[in-house]
Motif scaffolding. Structure first.
Motif: not given
Length: 218
Positions: A77-95
């Motif tokens: 659940g914690l990683m799900l939330l982290a991925e949900f927001f990370a996936d929306k930021l272009p610079w963070l998504d690629s990393v």
């Protein structure tokens, strides 16, 4: 004590193949589905399976019942939330995608093998190969497409694409649980498109690098 048989009667299998007699086909479909979903939304998949197994009255096959442990549910659940927001930021998504190349693919293989936990070792190996291959295809198609989209300076296209992936995951998992035959057909189409996308992106990158190689040689 009289309530126990009633509760057991309510426990339903994760997949319902209606009148189809081949149980192995049901497990193979589930293994394929988990491999595909791992390459798209790994933590959401682990969380959904854990919740369904722990609170939904569903008997998870093989060794998937480990996902119902409270610690696994909490971390997922914690990683799900982290991925949900990370996936929306272009610079963070690629990393994030680059790092998860080494996580999603082996996780897809492991989850697919866990489906066959009650079967033979050969079945587990085949399931692991299937799940890992599907996770790899999905991941590379997703990561490649998102890398191209992330080059756009505006954030709207990235957010819309990410939400589309969320919807694809939800729809795909729902179809897998409720209409596995339809899911397998859609999976075949998806993987064909994913292969075409990966090949097209690779050719595009090669064309972009070729002039630079000529300049260096000159």
């Amino acid at each position: 004590m009289n309530e126990l048989p009633v509760l057991l009667d309510r426990v339903q299998p994760l997949l319902d193949w209606r009148d189809l007699p081949v149980d192995m086909a049901s497990l193979a479909a589930l293994a394929a589905g988990l491999g595909w979903a791992s390459g798209l939304r790994l933590y959401a998949l682990v969380f959904v399976l854990g919740v369904v197994g722990r609170f939904g009255g569903v008997q998870l096959p093989g060794e998937l019942d480990m996902l119902t442990h409270p610690l696994v549910l909490g971390l997922a659940g914690l990683m799900l939330l982290a991925e949900f927001f990370a996936d929306k930021l272009p610079w963070l998504d690629s990393v994030w995608d680059a790092v998860h190349t080494f996580i999603r693919i082996p996780a897809g293989a492991a989850l697919a093998a866990a489906v066959m936990g009650d079967q033979s070792g050969n079945a587990q190996i085949l399931a692991a190969l299937l799940g890992g291959s599907l996770a790899a295809g999905t991941h590379f198609a997703k990561a490649g497409a998102r890398a191209a989209i992330n080059t756009s300076p505006e954030p709207v296209s990235n957010v819309v694409t990410s939400l589309g992936e969320d919807a694809l995951f939800v729809g795909g998992v729902w179809t897998l649980f409720n209409h596995p035959v339809l899911f397998l057909v859609a999976l075949g189409v998806f993987m064909a498109l994913a292969l075409w996308l990966v090949v097209s992106l690779w050719r595009f990158v090669r064309r972009r690098l070729r002039p630079r190689q000529h300049e260096v040689a000159a």
